[in-house]
Scaffold this active site. Sequence first.
Site, mmCIF file in Angstrom:
data_model
loop_
_atom_site.group_PDB
_atom_site.id
_atom_site.type_symbol
_atom_site.label_atom_id
_atom_site.label_comp_id
_atom_site.label_asym_id
_atom_site.label_seq_id
_atom_site.Cartn_x
_atom_site.Cartn_y
_atom_site.Cartn_z
ATOM 1 N N LYS A 131 3.564 3.507 -3.826
ATOM 2 C CA LYS A 131 3.275 2.842 -5.105
ATOM 3 C C LYS A 131 4.540 2.443 -5.859
ATOM 4 O O LYS A 131 4.540 1.493 -6.633
ATOM 5 C CB LYS A 131 2.399 3.731 -5.982
ATOM 6 C CG LYS A 131 0.969 3.799 -5.513
ATOM 7 C CD LYS A 131 0.075 4.421 -6.576
ATOM 8 C CE LYS A 131 -1.390 4.227 -6.234
ATOM 9 N NZ LYS A 131 -1.829 5.128 -5.156
ATOM 10 N N GLU A 167 -2.748 0.775 -15.773
ATOM 11 C CA GLU A 167 -3.933 1.622 -15.638
ATOM 12 C C GLU A 167 -3.606 2.717 -14.632
ATOM 13 O O GLU A 167 -2.743 2.551 -13.786
ATOM 14 C CB GLU A 167 -5.119 0.803 -15.115
ATOM 15 C CG GLU A 167 -5.176 0.630 -13.580
ATOM 16 C CD GLU A 167 -4.043 -0.207 -12.987
ATOM 17 O OE1 GLU A 167 -3.389 -0.948 -13.753
ATOM 18 O OE2 GLU A 167 -3.813 -0.107 -11.764
ATOM 19 N N SER A 226 1.135 6.769 3.818
ATOM 20 C CA SER A 226 1.381 6.143 2.512
ATOM 21 C C SER A 226 1.938 7.094 1.464
ATOM 22 O O SER A 226 2.600 6.662 0.525
ATOM 23 C CB SER A 226 0.082 5.507 2.008
ATOM 24 O OG SER A 226 -0.977 6.451 2.020
HETATM 25 C C1 LIG Z 1 -2.939 5.013 -4.377
HETATM 26 C C2 LIG Z 1 -2.735 5.461 -2.985
HETATM 27 C C3 LIG Z 1 -3.384 4.831 -1.906
HETATM 28 C C4 LIG Z 1 -4.400 3.743 -2.075
HETATM 29 O O1 LIG Z 1 -3.929 2.584 -2.651
HETATM 30 P P1 LIG Z 1 -3.731 1.243 -1.818
HETATM 31 O O2 LIG Z 1 -3.488 0.225 -2.857
HETATM 32 O O3 LIG Z 1 -4.965 1.017 -1.028
HETATM 33 O O4 LIG Z 1 -2.564 1.468 -0.942
HETATM 34 C C5 LIG Z 1 -3.100 5.254 -0.622
HETATM 35 N N1 LIG Z 1 -2.231 6.269 -0.392
HETATM 36 C C6 LIG Z 1 -1.601 6.900 -1.397
HETATM 37 C C7 LIG Z 1 -0.648 8.005 -1.072
HETATM 38 C C8 LIG Z 1 -1.830 6.527 -2.727
HETATM 39 O O5 LIG Z 1 -1.197 7.171 -3.719
#
Ligand SMILES: *Cc1c(COP(=O)(O)O)cnc(C)c1O
Length: 409
Positions: free
Chosen positions: A97, A119, A388
């Site tokens: 993010k 948000e 992610s």
């Molecule tokens: C917020 C988040 C997501 C989901 O958001 P996307 O916009 O779909 O990437 C996925 N993995 C993590 C670690 C997050 O914090």
Amino acid sequence: MSSSPDPVFLHDAPGPGWFGPWGGRFAPETLVANLEELEAAWHDFRSDPAAREEWDAVLRDFAGRPTPLFPARRLGAELGVELWLKREDLLHTGAHKLNNALGQALIARRMGKTRILAETGAGQHGVATATACALLGLECVVYMGAVDAARQAPNVERMELLGARIELVEDGQTTLKDAVNAALRAWVGDPEAHYLLGSALGPHPFPTIVAGLQEVIGREARAQVLDQAGALPDLAVACVGGGSNAIGLFRGFLDDPVELVGVEAGGTGTSPGLHAARFSGEGGAPGVLHGCHTRVLQDAAGQVLPTHSISAGLDYPAVGPEHAELARTGRARYVAAGDDEALDAFLRLTRTEGILPALESSHALAWVLRERTAGRLADGLRIVVNLSGRGDKDLHTVLARLRRGEEES
Ligand SMILES: *Cc1c(COP(=O)(O)O)cnc(C)c1O
């Protein structure tokens, strides 16, 4: 939410901000000036080499890019595949993010904005935004549903320590959807502010900007896998909430013979209310939410359905429009993994590789585990999974589930 426009008509009249029949700018007139100003600033940012250099330096020296591509050898050997993990969990603040938050904050500063509105649901995007604002000396206001703020108290404290002000939203279900509405409303009357949207969705130009800022994931992953494995992967897999980490990875491989798989939250079942699977769960249909035409979980009357997932980051009723188009054309495939599968994948990676993945990322891994175990993925496939984020934020959830499991057995 308004009813779905005719996709055929939209497909005949695409313009900037359209991905086939998906996307667009379904915004009140009062918001359009802000969106047009932002669109111009995005083009300006993209075409200015000095801006590019500053962005690269911030990503490298502050955020910690490039993130590694890690060969998960022990888990790969157990599964009989070649498994590579793109380590966005090692990025500063622990998830992808920050790429988006830093990029948009830099754009806002170039626009002369002094205040950032954002948000947040679970608080992860709020923390990334508050971090970027502290770095760049921008005022930060985070809109958060009252229910979410109570559930995510540590992230509220983190944001406040970083200097952000939290605006509690008491409308609707007082969760993420309502926080987006409140932030958009605040943006309309505030010419000093930029609204820093957290995923690849919303009215044009947000899906394009956020994907453009997350593309770095796929660009790095492609170069790294060619360098380290000597070949492209067979599969690239990512979890899909709003869709930003997935589109960031996918864009690196769109023109390659690489199968792209997006994994949504299957929650506890396929019935409405039990999941956040806009493609594979019941209730997913074309609709308009938060300014764009996409797939939205809705009932027969077009009312947005409640969602459920063990991971807050995947718990959202709509999805980025570019994913809706990749699904329509068949370029990417969208599947779901459930709460229990994600929890199993979390534990499996933790014990075999010493990495605690975010529960969101665990969904991507869970799909690989399930499909391979069921014999639906061939021996020796080369698979890149986007990790992610890191799982420290989820320890509380994981431990509570494990304790409950012990009591039940
Ligand atoms: C917020 C988040 C997501 C989901 O958001 P996307 O916009 O779909 O990437 C996925 N993995 C993590 C670690 C997050 O914090």
